[in-house]
Write a protein that holds these residues in place. Structure first.
Motif, PDB file in Angstrom:
ATOM      1  N   TYR A   1       0.845  -1.196   0.000  1.00  0.00           N
ATOM      2  CA  TYR A   1       0.000   0.000   0.000  1.00  0.00           C
ATOM      3  C   TYR A   1       0.881   1.247   0.000  1.00  0.00           C
ATOM      4  O   TYR A   1       1.847   1.321   0.747  1.00  0.00           O
ATOM      5  N   LEU A   2       0.543   2.188  -0.842  1.00  0.00           N
ATOM      6  CA  LEU A   2       1.295   3.443  -0.925  1.00  0.00           C
ATOM      7  C   LEU A   2       0.875   4.360   0.213  1.00  0.00           C
ATOM      8  O   LEU A   2      -0.310   4.662   0.376  1.00  0.00           O
ATOM      9  N   GLU A   3       1.861   4.794   0.983  1.00  0.00           N
ATOM     10  CA  GLU A   3       1.524   5.618   2.143  1.00  0.00           C
ATOM     11  C   GLU A   3       1.210   7.054   1.748  1.00  0.00           C
ATOM     12  O   GLU A   3       1.940   7.665   0.977  1.00  0.00           O
ATOM     13  N   ILE A   4       0.131   7.568   2.325  1.00  0.00           N
ATOM     14  CA  ILE A   4      -0.384   8.897   1.978  1.00  0.00           C
ATOM     15  C   ILE A   4      -0.629   9.662   3.269  1.00  0.00           C
ATOM     16  O   ILE A   4      -1.041   9.077   4.277  1.00  0.00           O
ATOM     17  N   ILE A   5      -0.386  10.962   3.242  1.00  0.00           N
ATOM     18  CA  ILE A   5      -0.888  11.825   4.315  1.00  0.00           C
ATOM     19  C   ILE A   5      -1.931  12.735   3.683  1.00  0.00           C
ATOM     20  O   ILE A   5      -1.581  13.657   2.949  1.00  0.00           O
ATOM     21  N   PRO A   6      -3.197  12.444   3.906  1.00  0.00           N
ATOM     22  CA  PRO A   6      -4.259  13.188   3.210  1.00  0.00           C
ATOM     23  C   PRO A   6      -4.722  14.386   4.036  1.00  0.00           C
ATOM     24  O   PRO A   6      -4.436  14.460   5.237  1.00  0.00           O
ATOM     25  N   PRO A   7      -5.474  15.292   3.406  1.00  0.00           N
ATOM     26  CA  PRO A   7      -6.146  16.337   4.172  1.00  0.00           C
ATOM     27  C   PRO A   7      -7.175  15.692   5.095  1.00  0.00           C
ATOM     28  O   PRO A   7      -7.758  14.662   4.747  1.00  0.00           O
ATOM     29  N   ILE A   8      -7.386  16.298   6.248  1.00  0.00           N
ATOM     30  CA  ILE A   8      -8.415  15.743   7.133  1.00  0.00           C
ATOM     31  C   ILE A   8      -9.692  16.573   7.094  1.00  0.00           C
ATOM     32  O   ILE A   8     -10.656  16.261   7.775  1.00  0.00           O
ATOM     33  N   LEU A   9      -9.700  17.610   6.277  1.00  0.00           N
ATOM     34  CA  LEU A   9     -10.940  18.314   5.957  1.00  0.00           C
ATOM     35  C   LEU A   9     -11.231  18.059   4.487  1.00  0.00           C
ATOM     36  O   LEU A   9     -10.321  18.107   3.660  1.00  0.00           O
ATOM     37  N   VAL A  10     -12.487  17.783   4.176  1.00  0.00           N
ATOM     38  CA  VAL A  10     -12.846  17.531   2.778  1.00  0.00           C
ATOM     39  C   VAL A  10     -14.049  18.383   2.376  1.00  0.00           C
ATOM     40  O   VAL A  10     -14.826  18.814   3.235  1.00  0.00           O
ATOM     41  N   ASN A  11     -14.178  18.592   1.063  1.00  0.00           N
ATOM     42  CA  ASN A  11     -15.306  19.381   0.573  1.00  0.00           C
ATOM     43  C   ASN A  11     -16.526  18.494   0.311  1.00  0.00           C
ATOM     44  O   ASN A  11     -16.467  17.278   0.468  1.00  0.00           O
ATOM     45  N   GLU A  12     -17.594  19.139  -0.115  1.00  0.00           N
ATOM     46  CA  GLU A  12     -18.856  18.426  -0.327  1.00  0.00           C
ATOM     47  C   GLU A  12     -18.734  17.329  -1.373  1.00  0.00           C
ATOM     48  O   GLU A  12     -19.280  16.241  -1.206  1.00  0.00           O
ATOM     49  N   ALA A  13     -18.031  17.627  -2.459  1.00  0.00           N
ATOM     50  CA  ALA A  13     -17.936  16.665  -3.557  1.00  0.00           C
ATOM     51  C   ALA A  13     -17.275  15.378  -3.070  1.00  0.00           C
ATOM     52  O   ALA A  13     -17.706  14.279  -3.426  1.00  0.00           O
ATOM     53  N   SER A  14     -16.257  15.513  -2.239  1.00  0.00           N
ATOM     54  CA  SER A  14     -15.581  14.325  -1.708  1.00  0.00           C
ATOM     55  C   SER A  14     -16.496  13.559  -0.766  1.00  0.00           C
ATOM     56  O   SER A  14     -16.562  12.328  -0.802  1.00  0.00           O
ATOM     57  N   ALA A  15     -17.189  14.294   0.091  1.00  0.00           N
ATOM     58  CA  ALA A  15     -18.084  13.641   1.044  1.00  0.00           C
ATOM     59  C   ALA A  15     -19.212  12.925   0.307  1.00  0.00           C
ATOM     60  O   ALA A  15     -19.679  11.871   0.733  1.00  0.00           O
ATOM     61  N   PHE A  16     -19.621  13.471  -0.819  1.00  0.00           N
ATOM     62  CA  PHE A  16     -20.630  12.803  -1.628  1.00  0.00           C
ATOM     63  C   PHE A  16     -20.043  11.561  -2.303  1.00  0.00           C
ATOM     64  O   PHE A  16     -20.677  10.507  -2.352  1.00  0.00           O
ATOM     65  N   GLY A  17     -18.836  11.683  -2.772  1.00  0.00           N
ATOM     66  CA  GLY A  17     -18.214  10.621  -3.544  1.00  0.00           C
ATOM     67  C   GLY A  17     -18.154   9.293  -2.816  1.00  0.00           C
ATOM     68  O   GLY A  17     -18.422   8.245  -3.392  1.00  0.00           O
ATOM     69  N   THR A  18     -17.801   9.319  -1.556  1.00  0.00           N
ATOM     70  CA  THR A  18     -17.696   8.075  -0.803  1.00  0.00           C
ATOM     71  C   THR A  18     -19.001   7.729  -0.090  1.00  0.00           C
ATOM     72  O   THR A  18     -19.094   6.681   0.527  1.00  0.00           O
ATOM     73  N   GLY A  19     -19.991   8.628  -0.140  1.00  0.00           N
ATOM     74  CA  GLY A  19     -21.307   8.273   0.364  1.00  0.00           C
ATOM     75  C   GLY A  19     -21.656   8.848   1.726  1.00  0.00           C
ATOM     76  O   GLY A  19     -22.681   8.490   2.293  1.00  0.00           O
TER      77      GLY A  19
END
Length: 426
Positions: A193-211
Motif C-alpha cells: 500500500y502506498l503511504e499517503i498523508i491526506p487532508p483531514i478536511l474535505v469538501n462536499e464533492a468528496s463527502a458525496f463521492g464516498t457516500g
RNA sequence: GGAGAAAUGGCAGAGCGGUCGAAUGCGGCGGUCUUGAAAACCGUUGUUCCGUUAUCGCGGAACCGGGGGUUCGAAUCCCUCUUUCUCCGCCA
C-alpha cells in the motif's frame, strides 16, 4: 450509487437482492424507469431543437457575410420560436435529472450473493476466530481504570479541553499509540500500500463521492464558514484521490494507506457502550484503500482481510472475523467483514476493523473508471477499504488483556517501536 | 487580509464573437523503413448524453476551471464562485 443502466437491465435481480438488506426497492425502481423514459424523450427533443438552432445560426452567419441582410433577418426570426422551446424544455430536463439522482441515492448497494440474509447482528456469520482469550486474575481492571491507575489516558482532561469523547493520551500511552500507528503503516507498506498523508478536511464533492453525503451528514463535523467536513475516516480523502479519473487497466490495482485522526459526532449514541475508549468523537486510525478491476475485487477483499488478520495476530489479541448479514451491513457496501477483538476485563468483543467491497457503488458516484488494455472500452472500477486498524479499541484490549502484577506488558512486535516493554507505575 | 494577472485536450501552448472539439509541439497508439531497435516519414488520438446498430460504426447534442447571463451564434463579451501565480501585510 447504482447506475441507471444496471438498474434498467436487472430490475428484478436488484429488487430480490435488496430484500437481503430488508429494503423494498420496487417502488423506487418503477419510478426511476418512468423518469428515465421521460428524460430520454426530453433529451432527444432538446437535442433536435438545439441542432436546428445551430444549423440556422450558421446560415445567418453566411448570409451576413454575403450582406444579404433581409434574408438573414428572416432566418433569425425562425430561431425565436425554437429558442422558446429550449427555454421550456431545458429546466424540465434538469428537474427530471435531479429527481433521478435523488432516487438513485436512496437505493442501497446490492449485497453480494454470499451475504447472508438477516436483520440484526445475531444473523451475522462467524467466519474464523483466533488468539487466546486471557484468564485475568480476580480484580482485573477495565481499561479506563487502568488508564487512571497508571495515569496514561486522561478522560477528564479531554472533557476540560474539548468535551466528552476527546481523551488525552499521556506518556507511555501516547508512545504506545504512536507505536501502533507506525507498526500498522509499516505493515501496510510491506503489503504494497502506498503511504499517503491526506487532508483531514474535505469538501462536499468528496463527502458525496464516498457516500457520507447526503444521508450521513449528521455524523460529520461541519465547518460552516468554509463548507468543509472533518473526515470520519481517511477512506474519504483516499478514495477521492481517484474521483473523476480514468485509470489504465495495467495500473490496477491501486493500493493506498494512511494514518489520520477521525472525527465522528456519534449523534444519538449514549449508554454503556461509550465508556472509556469504546466510542470516541476523535480517534486515530490507519486505513487501507484499494481500487481494483471488477473481476478481481473479491480476491482483494480476501487479501485485505488477511492483512488485517495478520495485524491482530501479531498483537496476540483474541479475535473473530464476522461476515455481516444484509441487515447489519452499511448502506453502501456489497460485502463486509468485521473484525472484533476481545477486551478481557470488560468481557466484550470490540469492533476494530470493517473491511468492505463497495463494488461500483462509490465509483459510480465519483466517476472513477478504467480503460481496458485491449481497446478503448471504459468500465467502472470497484473500490474497497478497511481499517488496519482503528486504534482506541486495540488500545483498550491491549491494556486490559495484558495487565499483570508488574504492569501492562507491551506485545513483542511493538517493543522495537515503543522502546519499552511494560507500562508500570511512575 | 489588500492589489493585480491568469485558468484551454494526457502535458506544453495558440485562438479573444461565426464553418473551433479547438492550430502547433510533446507524449500515446498504428504503420512504412530495419535482422531488431532508434531516428526519420505517414496516419491516428478526449469524455458524457440521445438516437441508430448483432458488432465495428454512423448521426445528433453538450463539454475550453464551476454556475448564471448577453447574442441568431460564445473558448472568445458580461456577472458570480473556486483555484493558481505575482506584489504587499500577517504567520507555523
Amino acid at each position: 450509487m447504482l447506475s441507471l443502466k444496471y438498474l434498467s437491465e436487472n430490475p428484478d435481480l436488484v429488487i430480490n437482492r435488496l430484500k437481503v438488506k430488508n429494503f423494498q426497492a420496487a417502488g423506487i425502481i418503477t419510478r426511476l424507469k418512468q423518469l428515465d423514459s421521460n428524460r430520454r424523450k426530453l433529451q432527444t427533443a432538446l437535442d433536435n431543437s438545439q441542432s436546428d438552432i445551430n444549423r440556422l445560426s450558421k446560415q445567418v452567419g453566411v448570409l451576413f457575410q454575403q450582406s444579404k441582410k433581409e434574408e438573414a433577418e428572416k432566418v433569425r426570426e425562425q430561431t425565436i420560436k425554437i429558442k422558446e422551446e429550449i427555454k421550456n424544455l431545458s429546466p424540465e430536463l434538469h428537474g427530471i435529472e435531479d429527481q433521478i439522482r435523488e432516487l438513485l441515492v436512496q437505493l442501497p448497494n446490492v449485497p453480494h450473493e454470499s451475504v447472508p440474509e438477516g436483520v440484526s447482528p445475531e444473523d451475522n456469520l462467524l467466519i474464523r476466530e483466533g488468539g487466546q482469550v486471557p484468564v485475568l486474575s480476580a480484580g482485573a481492571l477495565s481499561h479506563w481504570e487502568l488508564a487512571k491507575k497508571y495515569d496514561i489516558i486522561d478522560f477528564d482532561l479531554g472533557n476540560k479541553i474539548t468535551g466528552s469523547g476527546f481523551p488525552v493520551y499521556k506518556g507511555k500511552a501516547a508512545k504506545l499509540q504512536r507505536a501502533l500507528i507506525n507498526f500498522f503503516l509499516d505493515e501496510a507498506s510491506r503489503a504494497g500500500y502506498l503511504e499517503i498523508i491526506p487532508p483531514i478536511l474535505v469538501n462536499e464533492a468528496s463527502a458525496f463521492g464516498t457516500g457520507q453525503l447526503p444521508d450521513k451528514e449528521g455524523q460529520m463535523y461541519h465547518i460552516g464558514e468554509d463548507n468543509l467536513f472533518l473526515i470520519p475516516t481517511s477512506e474519504v480523502p483516499l478514495t477521492n484521490i481517484f474521483r473523476d479519473i480514468i485509470l489504465l487497466e495495467k495500473d490496477l490495482p491501486r493500493k493506498l494507506t494512511a494514518y489520520s485522526p477521525c472525527f465522528r459526532r456519534e449523534a444519538g449514541s449514549y449508554g454503556k457502550d461509550v465508556r472509556g475508549l469504546n466510542r470516541l468523537h476523535q480517534f486515530d486510525k490507519v486505513e487501507i484503500v484499494e481500487v481494483q478491476h471488477p473481476e478481481h475485487s473479491y480476491e482483494s477483499l480476501e487479501n485485505m482481510t488477511s492483512h488485517v488478520e495478520y495485524l491482530v495476530q501479531k498483537l496476540k489479541l483474541p479475535y473473530r472475523i464476522i461476515l455481516l448479514c444484509g441487515g447489519d451491513m452499511s448502506f453502501h457496501a456489497a460485502k463486509t467483514y468485521d473484525f472484533e477483538v476481545f477486551s478481557a476485563a470488560q468481557e466484550k468483543w470490540l469492533e476494530v476493523s470493517s473491511v468492505s467491497n463497495f463494488e461500483s457503488y462509490q465509483s459510480n458516484r465519483m466517476m472513477l473508471r478504467f480503460r481496458e488494455d485491449n481497446g478503448k472500452k471504459i468500465q467502472q472500477l470497484h473500490t474497497l477499504n478497511g481499517s488496519a486498524l482503528a486504534l482506541p479499541r486495540i488500545m483498550a484490549a491491549l491494556l486490559e488483556n495484558n495487565q499483570t502484577k508488574r504492569g501492562i506488558l507491551i506485545p513483542e512486535i511493538l517493543i522495537p517501536y515503543t522502546g519499552f516493554e511494560v507500562i508500570e507505575y511512575g
